[in-house]
Design an enzyme around this catalytic site. Structure first.
Site, mmCIF file in Angstrom:
data_model
loop_
_atom_site.group_PDB
_atom_site.id
_atom_site.type_symbol
_atom_site.label_atom_id
_atom_site.label_comp_id
_atom_site.label_asym_id
_atom_site.label_seq_id
_atom_site.Cartn_x
_atom_site.Cartn_y
_atom_site.Cartn_z
ATOM 1 N N CYS A 96 6.921 -0.041 -3.803
ATOM 2 C CA CYS A 96 7.200 0.966 -2.658
ATOM 3 C C CYS A 96 6.206 0.715 -1.600
ATOM 4 C CB CYS A 96 7.367 2.259 -2.870
ATOM 5 S SG CYS A 96 7.720 3.480 -1.737
ATOM 6 N N LYS A 136 8.898 -2.419 -11.468
ATOM 7 C CA LYS A 136 9.585 -2.954 -10.152
ATOM 8 C C LYS A 136 8.727 -3.542 -9.307
ATOM 9 C CE LYS A 136 13.568 -2.230 -7.237
ATOM 10 N NZ LYS A 136 12.986 -1.684 -6.041
ATOM 11 N N ASN A 193 16.420 -8.942 -7.329
ATOM 12 C CA ASN A 193 16.787 -7.855 -6.583
ATOM 13 C C ASN A 193 16.430 -8.224 -5.084
ATOM 14 O OD1 ASN A 193 15.128 -5.120 -5.316
ATOM 15 N ND2 ASN A 193 17.615 -4.949 -5.749
ATOM 16 N N GLY A 216 21.013 -2.875 -4.716
ATOM 17 C CA GLY A 216 20.808 -1.604 -3.950
ATOM 18 C C GLY A 216 21.672 -1.068 -2.940
HETATM 19 C C1 LIG Z 1 16.850 4.159 1.045
HETATM 20 C C2 LIG Z 1 16.359 3.060 0.188
HETATM 21 C C3 LIG Z 1 15.554 4.013 -0.945
HETATM 22 C C4 LIG Z 1 14.759 3.267 -1.960
HETATM 23 N N1 LIG Z 1 14.054 3.776 -2.787
HETATM 24 C C5 LIG Z 1 13.488 3.384 -3.803
HETATM 25 C C6 LIG Z 1 12.837 3.815 -4.824
HETATM 26 O O1 LIG Z 1 12.790 4.718 -5.088
HETATM 27 N N2 LIG Z 1 12.158 3.044 -5.843
HETATM 28 C C7 LIG Z 1 11.900 1.701 -5.643
HETATM 29 O O2 LIG Z 1 11.315 0.829 -6.505
HETATM 30 N N3 LIG Z 1 12.678 0.974 -4.831
HETATM 31 C C8 LIG Z 1 13.453 1.651 -3.882
HETATM 32 N N4 LIG Z 1 14.022 0.964 -2.659
HETATM 33 C C9 LIG Z 1 14.257 -0.359 -2.737
HETATM 34 C C10 LIG Z 1 15.372 -0.750 -3.435
HETATM 35 O O3 LIG Z 1 15.462 -0.428 -5.040
HETATM 36 C C11 LIG Z 1 15.680 -2.271 -3.573
HETATM 37 O O4 LIG Z 1 14.661 -2.907 -4.063
HETATM 38 C C12 LIG Z 1 15.961 -2.919 -2.007
HETATM 39 O O5 LIG Z 1 16.820 -2.081 -1.387
HETATM 40 C C13 LIG Z 1 16.280 -4.283 -1.955
HETATM 41 O O6 LIG Z 1 17.482 -4.375 -2.827
HETATM 42 P P1 LIG Z 1 18.998 -4.526 -2.196
HETATM 43 O O7 LIG Z 1 18.756 -5.492 -1.069
HETATM 44 O O8 LIG Z 1 20.011 -4.601 -3.263
HETATM 45 O O9 LIG Z 1 19.067 -3.102 -1.314
HETATM 46 C C14 LIG Z 1 14.561 1.736 -1.772
HETATM 47 C C15 LIG Z 1 15.444 1.184 -0.822
HETATM 48 C C16 LIG Z 1 16.159 1.917 0.186
HETATM 49 C C17 LIG Z 1 16.867 1.283 1.347
#
Ligand SMILES: Cc1cc2nc3c(=O)[nH]c(=O)nc-3n(C[C@H](O)[C@H](O)[C@H](O)COP(=O)(O)O)c2cc1C
Length: 306
Positions: A96, A136, A193, A216
Site C-alpha cells: 500500500c 501482497k 496483479n 482489482g
Molecule cells: C480503491 C483501491 C483500494 C485498494 N485497496 C487495497 C487494499 O486494501 N489492499 C491492497 O493490498 N491493495 C489495495 N489496492 C490495490 C489493488 O489491490 C491492486 O493491487 C491494484 O489496484 C492493481 O490491480 P488492478 O489493476 O487489477 O486494479 C487498492 C486499489 C484501489 C484502486
C-alpha cells in the site's frame, strides 16, 4: 486456464467489503477473495467504528483477510483473531503506497524498504496461525529499487505460501501500465496483479509462470468480471444486481451510512450507459433509502421488489 481458487479478487479498501464479496460469489462461488486491508491496531483494539473488525468468515468460501501494520506482535495477534473468525488464509499488505500507511505507519509498501522487519513480520504471522499466509507486494519502492525478487525469497524462507505481485512500484502508484516479470524460477507461487482485464491477459500470465491472477479495478461496477474474463459467462439483469447490492450494503451498514456509501457503486454500475451522468448527479443528492431504490429502478427500468 488456472484453477478457480487461483483466480483472485484483489483487496480494495472501501470496496471489497462483505456486501461486495457476496455479490462476487453469486457469479464466481469458487474463486478466492481478499478483504479490504484491516489495521492490526484497529482489529486488536476492536475499534467499534469499523464493522469489518467484527466480520465472521466461516460462511465465505475461500477468503483471505488482509492485515497491515509494522508491529510484529500486533500483526501476529491480528492474524490469530482473523483465523479464529474463520479466515481461510492471512494476507500481509506490503504494497500500500498511501502515505498514512506507507510512511506515517511504516507499514504497507514501506516494508519493501525494510526487508528485516518484513521478514520478522512474515515469520511471526506464519508462526501465529495454522492457516496459510500470503504477502501482497509491488515490484519495489521505486524504479531504482526493483527488488521484488528478494522479497519473494524472504517470503519463501519465512514459510509464506504465496505472493501476489502488483506489477508497479510504490512510486508509480496506480499509473502507467503494469509490468509483469517472468516468475518461473520463483521458489513459491506468485499471483499476477495489475491491469488484468481480459482473457488474453490471463493467458499471458500463465505463460510468464504465474500461478494465478488477481483482478482489482476491473471488478468495479462489475462483480461478474472475474467470471467473464476466465471463460464463464452469465446473462446479467443489471438493475436487479444493483438493487441487490444496495440491499446488502444497507443490511450491513444501515441506511444512514449505506446510502451515501453506495453512490460510488451506482456510478460504476452506470458508467458508459446513456443518461449516466444525470443519474450520478441525482444519486449524489439522495440520502433516503427508498428514494435511491426508486431512482435505480427508474434508471434501469426495473422494480425494487426486495
Ligand atoms: C480503491 C483501491 C483500494 C485498494 N485497496 C487495497 C487494499 O486494501 N489492499 C491492497 O493490498 N491493495 C489495495 N489496492 C490495490 C489493488 O489491490 C491492486 O493491487 C491494484 O489496484 C492493481 O490491480 P488492478 O489493476 O487489477 O486494479 C487498492 C486499489 C484501489 C484502486
Amino acid at each position: 486456464m488456472f484453477e478457480k481458487n487461483n483466480l483472485f479478487v484483489a483487496p480494495l479498501a472501501g470496496i471489497t467489503d462483505r456486501p461486495f464479496r457476496s455479490m462476487v460469489r453469486q457469479f464466481s462461488p469458487d474463486v478466492s477473495l481478499v478483504t479490504e486491508m484491516i489495521s492490526c491496531h484497529s482489529l486488536v483494539e476492536q475499534h467499534k467504528n469499523c464493522p469489518r473488525n467484527f466480520d465472521r468468515y466461516d460462511d465465505e468460501g475461500n477468503i483471505g483477510t488482509q492485515i497491515f501494520g509494522a508491529d510484529v506482535n500486533l500483526m501476529a495477534d491480528a492474524a490469530r483473531i482473523l483465523q479464529d473468525n474463520g479466515a481461510k488464509w492471512i494476507d500481509i499488505n506490503m504494497g500500500c503506497p498511501v502515505p498514512k500507511v506507507a510512511t506515517r505507519a511504516g507499514a504497507g509498501a514501506f516494508l519493501m524498504r525494510n526487508h528485516k522487519l518484513a521478514g520478522d513480520i512474515m515469520r511471526a504471522v506464519v508462526r501465529a496461525v495454522d492457516i496459510p499466509v500470503s504477502v501482497k507486494t509491488r515490484l519495489g519502492w521505486d524504479s531504482a529499487n526493483v527488488d521484488w525478487r528478494e522479497l519473494v525469497d524472504i517470503a519463501a524462507d519465512s514459510g509464506v505460501a504465496f505472493v501476489a505481485l502488483h506489477g508497479r512500484t510504490r512510486a508509480a502508484g496506480y499509473t502507467g501500465a503494469a509490468v509483469h516479470p517472468d516468475v518461473k524460477d520463483c521458489p513459491i507461487p506468485v499471483i499476477a496483479n495489475g491491469d488484468i482485464k481480459t482473457q488474453d491477459d490471463v493467458i499471458q500470465m500463465e505463460k510468464l509462470g504465474y500461478a494465478g491472477v488477481m483482478v482489482g479495478r476491473a471488478m468495479l461496477g462489475a462483480p461478474w468480471k472475474l467470471e467473464e474474463i476466465t471463460g464463464g459467462t452469465k446473462s446479467i439483469d443489471l438493475g436487479k444486481i444493483v438493487l441487490q447490492h444496495l440491499n446488502l450494503v444497507i443490511d450491513y451498514y444501515g441506511a444512514r451510512t449505506g446510502v451515501p456509501l453506495f453512490r460510488k457503486h451506482a456510478a460504476w454500475y452506470s458508467a458508459g450507459l446513456p443518461g449516466a451522468s444525470a443519474f450520478r448527479v441525482a444519486v449524489n443528492q439522495i440520502t433516503d433509502e427508498k428514494e435511491l431504490k426508486d431512482k435505480i429502478s427508474e434508471f434501469w427500468g426495473c422494480v425494487a421488489e426486495i
